[in-house]
Motif scaffolding. Structure first.
Motif, PDB file in Angstrom:
ATOM      1  N   PRO A 120     -66.286   5.745 -53.199  1.00 46.13           N
ATOM      2  CA  PRO A 120     -66.027   6.615 -51.967  1.00 46.13           C
ATOM      3  C   PRO A 120     -64.872   7.474 -51.942  1.00 46.13           C
ATOM      4  O   PRO A 120     -63.824   7.283 -52.489  1.00 46.13           O
ATOM      5  CB  PRO A 120     -65.683   5.553 -50.813  1.00 46.13           C
ATOM      6  CG  PRO A 120     -66.237   4.396 -51.465  1.00 46.13           C
ATOM      7  CD  PRO A 120     -66.182   4.416 -52.876  1.00 46.13           C
ATOM      8  N   ILE A 121     -65.156   8.893 -51.361  1.00 41.58           N
ATOM      9  CA  ILE A 121     -64.127   9.890 -51.361  1.00 41.58           C
ATOM     10  C   ILE A 121     -63.182   9.578 -50.356  1.00 41.58           C
ATOM     11  O   ILE A 121     -61.998  10.287 -50.109  1.00 41.58           O
ATOM     12  CB  ILE A 121     -64.714  11.467 -51.462  1.00 41.58           C
ATOM     13  CG1 ILE A 121     -65.651  11.676 -50.430  1.00 41.58           C
ATOM     14  CG2 ILE A 121     -65.413  11.401 -52.839  1.00 41.58           C
ATOM     15  CD1 ILE A 121     -66.102  12.959 -50.044  1.00 41.58           C
ATOM     16  N   SER A 122     -63.479   8.939 -49.344  1.00 43.21           N
ATOM     17  CA  SER A 122     -62.644   8.667 -48.119  1.00 43.21           C
ATOM     18  C   SER A 122     -63.043   7.265 -47.563  1.00 43.21           C
ATOM     19  O   SER A 122     -64.168   6.621 -47.714  1.00 43.21           O
ATOM     20  CB  SER A 122     -62.545   9.655 -47.096  1.00 43.21           C
ATOM     21  OG  SER A 122     -64.059   9.885 -46.584  1.00 43.21           O
ATOM     22  N   LYS A 123     -62.254   6.691 -46.720  1.00 37.10           N
ATOM     23  CA  LYS A 123     -62.842   5.581 -45.889  1.00 37.10           C
ATOM     24  C   LYS A 123     -63.962   5.675 -45.166  1.00 37.10           C
ATOM     25  O   LYS A 123     -64.939   4.726 -44.955  1.00 37.10           O
ATOM     26  CB  LYS A 123     -61.469   5.046 -44.821  1.00 37.10           C
ATOM     27  CG  LYS A 123     -60.285   4.590 -45.934  1.00 37.10           C
ATOM     28  CD  LYS A 123     -59.367   4.158 -44.826  1.00 37.10           C
ATOM     29  CE  LYS A 123     -58.090   3.465 -45.624  1.00 37.10           C
ATOM     30  NZ  LYS A 123     -56.923   2.940 -44.634  1.00 37.10           N
ATOM     31  N   THR A 124     -64.384   6.868 -44.529  1.00 37.26           N
ATOM     32  CA  THR A 124     -65.231   6.771 -43.673  1.00 37.26           C
ATOM     33  C   THR A 124     -66.630   7.131 -44.559  1.00 37.26           C
ATOM     34  O   THR A 124     -67.870   7.042 -43.825  1.00 37.26           O
ATOM     35  CB  THR A 124     -65.049   8.354 -42.761  1.00 37.26           C
ATOM     36  OG1 THR A 124     -64.906   9.285 -43.622  1.00 37.26           O
ATOM     37  CG2 THR A 124     -64.094   8.003 -41.911  1.00 37.26           C
ATOM     38  N   SER A 125     -66.606   7.477 -45.747  1.00 35.12           N
ATOM     39  CA  SER A 125     -67.594   7.563 -46.720  1.00 35.12           C
ATOM     40  C   SER A 125     -67.878   6.372 -47.589  1.00 35.12           C
ATOM     41  O   SER A 125     -68.369   6.544 -48.506  1.00 35.12           O
ATOM     42  CB  SER A 125     -67.576   9.000 -47.536  1.00 35.12           C
ATOM     43  OG  SER A 125     -66.543   8.681 -48.421  1.00 35.12           O
ATOM     44  N   ALA A 126     -67.161   5.299 -47.402  1.00 32.17           N
ATOM     45  CA  ALA A 126     -67.098   4.187 -48.151  1.00 32.17           C
ATOM     46  C   ALA A 126     -68.410   3.243 -47.954  1.00 32.17           C
ATOM     47  O   ALA A 126     -68.536   2.282 -47.639  1.00 32.17           O
ATOM     48  CB  ALA A 126     -66.183   3.203 -47.743  1.00 32.17           C
ATOM     49  N   PHE A 127     -69.412   4.134 -48.368  1.00 34.52           N
ATOM     50  CA  PHE A 127     -70.760   3.582 -48.550  1.00 34.52           C
ATOM     51  C   PHE A 127     -71.019   2.810 -49.975  1.00 34.52           C
ATOM     52  O   PHE A 127     -71.321   3.704 -50.889  1.00 34.52           O
ATOM     53  CB  PHE A 127     -72.050   4.155 -47.865  1.00 34.52           C
ATOM     54  CG  PHE A 127     -73.164   3.868 -48.118  1.00 34.52           C
ATOM     55  CD1 PHE A 127     -73.576   2.610 -47.247  1.00 34.52           C
ATOM     56  CD2 PHE A 127     -74.222   4.419 -49.148  1.00 34.52           C
ATOM     57  CE1 PHE A 127     -74.950   2.054 -47.427  1.00 34.52           C
ATOM     58  CE2 PHE A 127     -75.424   3.774 -49.262  1.00 34.52           C
ATOM     59  CZ  PHE A 127     -75.926   2.777 -48.413  1.00 34.52           C
TER      60      PHE A 127
END
Length: 207
Positions: A120-127
């Motif tokens: 993931p490049i960020s916490k919100t994109s942590a899929f």
């Protein structure tokens, strides 16, 4: 093939039908009893009718992507037939297993292309929930170590992943890291889609 076509041709694509087919794996014992043809048809159906064609499982291993919109049909007879004939005439094989023992047993003259779940490049994109177990940083480390062993045996590979400090730390020094521009079409919001920088990673040399 006839059974696959028969199932896809009779399933409606409205919201009620979608959730009925999606939630089959929530019925106790149903997932284990489904035949191969039914599972293949269900996978194709869900891919065509769910949000953004995303594949995601919850912690119980249940498909949990919501409904998107109705289609006139999810059946592409010409495309399915062409794919079926191609697979029959080739020596392609499919398997579902952990990557480490699979790669460790490959002959040294193999070339591998790997497309794991991206860091993931960020916490919100942590899929990373393509499977119920996910694919976290420990798996990323394990993959890098596995590829080191593969390279030492003489193997070659190309790996795709996101351009993050963590990924760079795993491969810098013994791999070539190539920045590439890739278009992201799957994201929760349209503002998150578009061109992003990713990494194409390949071994520098064998031995």
């Amino acid at each position: 093939m006839p059974g696959l076509i028969r199932l896809l041709s009779k399933w409606d694509t409205d919201e009620k039908s979608f959730y009925r087919i999606r939630d089959i794996d929530r019925i106790p014992g149903a997932k284990e009893s489904l035949g191969r043809t039914f599972r293949a048809a269900r996978t194709l159906y869900l891919n065509k009718t769910c949000f953004n064609g995303l594949h995601r499982l919850n912690g119980k291993g249940e498909f949990n992507v919501p409904y998107c919109h109705a289609r006139k049909s999810v059946l592409d007879i010409e495309g399915l037939s062409a794919l079926s004939e191609y697979l029959k005439s080739s020596d392609i094989s499919f398997s579902c297993r952990d990557f480490e023992p699979f790669i460790d047993k490959l002959p040294a003259d193999c070339f591998l292309y790997l497309d794991p779940p991206y860091d993931p490049i960020s916490k919100t994109s942590a899929f990373v929930s393509y499977t119920d177990g996910g694919f976290g940083k420990d798996d990323q480390r394990r993959l890098a170590e596995c590829l080191k062993r593969f390279r030492e045996r003489g193997g070659s590979f190309l790996l795709s992943n996101s351009d993050t400090p963590f990924v760079r730390s795993l491969y810098e020094g013994w791999c070539e890291l190539i920045e590439v521009s890739a278009r992201r079409s799957l994201a929760a919001s349209s503002s998150s889609r578009g061109n992003v920088v990713e990494l194409a990673i390949r071994e520098k040399g064998n031995g």
